[in-house]
Design a protein around this motif. Structure first.
Motif, PDB file in Angstrom:
ATOM      1  N   HIS A 119       0.816  -1.213   0.000  1.00  0.00           N
ATOM      2  CA  HIS A 119       0.000   0.000   0.000  1.00  0.00           C
ATOM      3  C   HIS A 119       0.854   1.269   0.000  1.00  0.00           C
ATOM      4  N   ASN A 120       2.178   1.124  -0.224  1.00  0.00           N
ATOM      5  CA  ASN A 120       3.029   2.303  -0.101  1.00  0.00           C
ATOM      6  C   ASN A 120       3.062   3.127  -1.389  1.00  0.00           C
ATOM      7  N   GLU A 121       3.836   4.209  -1.346  1.00  0.00           N
ATOM      8  CA  GLU A 121       3.865   5.155  -2.458  1.00  0.00           C
ATOM      9  C   GLU A 121       4.419   4.522  -3.727  1.00  0.00           C
ATOM     10  N   HIS A 122       5.421   3.641  -3.583  1.00  0.00           N
ATOM     11  CA  HIS A 122       6.033   3.010  -4.747  1.00  0.00           C
ATOM     12  C   HIS A 122       5.003   2.190  -5.521  1.00  0.00           C
ATOM     13  N   VAL A 123       4.197   1.410  -4.807  1.00  0.00           N
ATOM     14  CA  VAL A 123       3.178   0.588  -5.455  1.00  0.00           C
ATOM     15  C   VAL A 123       2.075   1.467  -6.021  1.00  0.00           C
ATOM     16  N   ARG A 124       1.666   2.501  -5.270  1.00  0.00           N
ATOM     17  CA  ARG A 124       0.613   3.400  -5.768  1.00  0.00           C
ATOM     18  C   ARG A 124       1.076   4.149  -7.013  1.00  0.00           C
ATOM     19  N   ARG A 125       2.362   4.544  -7.026  1.00  0.00           N
ATOM     20  CA  ARG A 125       2.881   5.282  -8.169  1.00  0.00           C
ATOM     21  C   ARG A 125       2.906   4.408  -9.429  1.00  0.00           C
ATOM     22  N   ALA A 126       3.135   3.105  -9.249  1.00  0.00           N
ATOM     23  CA  ALA A 126       3.104   2.197 -10.403  1.00  0.00           C
ATOM     24  C   ALA A 126       1.716   2.138 -11.021  1.00  0.00           C
ATOM     25  N   ALA A 127       0.681   2.312 -10.194  1.00  0.00           N
ATOM     26  CA  ALA A 127      -0.708   2.417 -10.661  1.00  0.00           C
ATOM     27  C   ALA A 127      -1.124   1.239 -11.550  1.00  0.00           C
ATOM     28  N   LEU A 128      -0.686   0.043 -11.160  1.00  0.00           N
ATOM     29  CA  LEU A 128      -1.085  -1.132 -11.923  1.00  0.00           C
ATOM     30  C   LEU A 128      -2.500  -1.550 -11.509  1.00  0.00           C
ATOM     31  N   PRO A 129      -3.395  -1.803 -12.457  1.00  0.00           N
ATOM     32  CA  PRO A 129      -4.781  -2.135 -12.126  1.00  0.00           C
ATOM     33  C   PRO A 129      -4.898  -3.522 -11.507  1.00  0.00           C
ATOM     34  N   TRP A 130      -6.054  -3.799 -10.920  1.00  0.00           N
ATOM     35  CA  TRP A 130      -6.260  -5.076 -10.239  1.00  0.00           C
ATOM     36  C   TRP A 130      -6.112  -6.258 -11.201  1.00  0.00           C
TER      37      TRP A 130
ATOM     38  N   TRP B 114      -4.093  -9.277  -4.417  1.00  0.00           N
ATOM     39  CA  TRP B 114      -2.917  -8.695  -3.772  1.00  0.00           C
ATOM     40  C   TRP B 114      -2.509  -7.416  -4.500  1.00  0.00           C
ATOM     41  N   ASN B 115      -2.244  -6.363  -3.745  1.00  0.00           N
ATOM     42  CA  ASN B 115      -1.968  -5.059  -4.356  1.00  0.00           C
ATOM     43  C   ASN B 115      -0.677  -5.025  -5.156  1.00  0.00           C
ATOM     44  N   THR B 116       0.336  -5.773  -4.732  1.00  0.00           N
ATOM     45  CA  THR B 116       1.621  -5.767  -5.428  1.00  0.00           C
ATOM     46  C   THR B 116       1.509  -6.636  -6.675  1.00  0.00           C
ATOM     47  N   LYS B 117       1.717  -6.034  -7.835  1.00  0.00           N
ATOM     48  CA  LYS B 117       1.427  -6.704  -9.101  1.00  0.00           C
ATOM     49  C   LYS B 117       2.675  -6.965  -9.949  1.00  0.00           C
TER      50      LYS B 117
END
Length: 376
Positions: free
Chosen positions: A256-267, A328-331
């Motif tokens: 849920h951190n900024e690095h993962v959010r910045r990647a903005a990969l969809p579900w 899982w959020n990390t894609k």
């Protein structure tokens, strides 16, 4: 030997040969990837500890503590055995050809991964030779079992765990094979946590349905999993529960951190990876075909019912793994290796289902044509 068995043997042999060829080329040709720049320096740190007999210091190393040390320790032992020197990491560019000075360590550690990747293909061939061929040339499986990533070794233990669990299930969850499958699951988790999670969730419905209230199978799998996991995870020895919780919460926070959010990969990104040719087209000298990007998922869907009837553990593994990837959020693409062996087994069933359907259609058309000719 029957014609069917001979054909299966030839397909299995082809799968292993393709797996060896493709991974051997990938080991030599792929440039340094992001996680290798983390794991390989740590491997040299561990190698120094092992050389000096400082086993107690392994658990004190905080760098990359979120991942268990098993695979990094195997990399460390590999560089010790081969004598590969540590390069100047600042002179190893990301994504570019490996410099000559760094080539020995990359070749040694990547070869360890590649052997584990080829063994996965060989084991899947015991389940479904066509599925093994699909796994052999899969670009994601090739890439991440040909680099110094964490994926190959826990993936091997996970495949072994599925095979052992199948046998345990066939024997009514007798404690022996149930304990073996649990120990292999613990080793998979000690390589990288998600492999243990996906494997455990795959086992759970079969244990609930087959073991019910019998305590011996549950005790066998829980005790053996926990024992194997802790035995090969020296990072947890000083304070198992607190350190494990810290590592698990890191993964949750990271997802849920900024690095993962910045990647903005969809579900649905895992599905996009599986149906995109970007990787197989990135280096045609390594990856033999775009076939999996175009057909693996549809074939797996078509083959899922047959796999459920014939090898239900693999069918559930494919569904559980894919659902986990979607939730899982990390894609990151290397996570696909959690599901690829089981997905390829289902796709192998899909190939046979399509082939049988085509044969039936052909015979029906030929029969209709013969009746028309006879009637004329």
């Amino acid at each position: 030997m029957s014609r069917t068995r001979l054909l299966a043997l030839l397909v299995a042999l082809a799968a292993v040969l393709v797996a060896v060829w493709q991974r051997a080329h990938a080991v030599e040709r792929l440039g340094q990837d992001f996680d290798e720049a983390t794991y390989l320096p740590i491997a040299f740190t561990y190698a120094g500890m092992l050389e000096e007999g400082r086993w107690g210091d392994i658990g004190k190393l905080r760098e990359n503590f979120e991942h268990p040390p098993l695979v990094k320790l195997l990399f460390a032992q590999t560089v010790r055995v081969t004598g590969a020197p540590e390069p100047d990491w600042s002179n190893v560019p990301m994504g570019q050809p490996i410099p000559d000075a760094a080539r020995p360590v990359f070749r040694a550690t990547r070869s360890l991964s590649a052997v584990a990747g080829v063994l996965q293909v060989g084991l899947v061939a015991l389940v479904d030779p066509l599925g093994a061929l699909l796994l052999a040339w899969d670009p994601y499986h090739t890439k991440y079992t040909s680099q110094a990533y964490l994926e190959a070794v826990p993936g091997l233990f996970a495949v072994l765990a599925l095979l052992a669990f199948e046998r345990a299930r066939r024997h009514g969850f007798a404690p022996g094979w149930t304990a073996v499958s649990g120990a292999l699951l613990g080793l998979a988790a000690a390589g990288k946590y998600p492999y243990g999670l996906v494997g455990g969730l795959t086992f759970l419905p079969f244990l609930v349905a087959g073991a019910r209230t019998r305590w011996r199978p549950w005790a066998a799998i829980v005790v053996s999993t926990a024992a194997a996991f802790l035995l090969v995870n020296p990072a947890l020895w000083s304070s198992p529960f607190a350190l494990l919780w810290e590592s698990i919460t890191f993964h949750w926070d990271y997802s849920h951190n900024e690095h993962v959010r910045r990647a903005a990969l969809p579900w649905y990104q895992p599905l996009a990876f599986l149906t995109d040719t970007w990787l197989s087209a990135s280096d045609p000298g390594i990856y033999l075909t775009h076939f999996n990007a175009r057909a693996l998922l549809p074939l797996a869907v078509v083959g899922l019912p047959a796999t459920w009837r014939e090898r239900p553990v693999w069918a559930v593994g494919a569904v559980v793994g894919l659902v986990f990837l979607l939730l899982w959020n990390t894609k990151w693409p290397q996570y696909l290796l959690l599901v690829l062996p089981a997905l390829c087994v289902c796709a192998g069933g899909g190939v046979r289902t399509v082939a049988r359907g085509a044969v039936r259609l052909y015979r029906k058309v030929q029969g209709s044509r013969s009746r028309v000719i006879a009637g004329g």
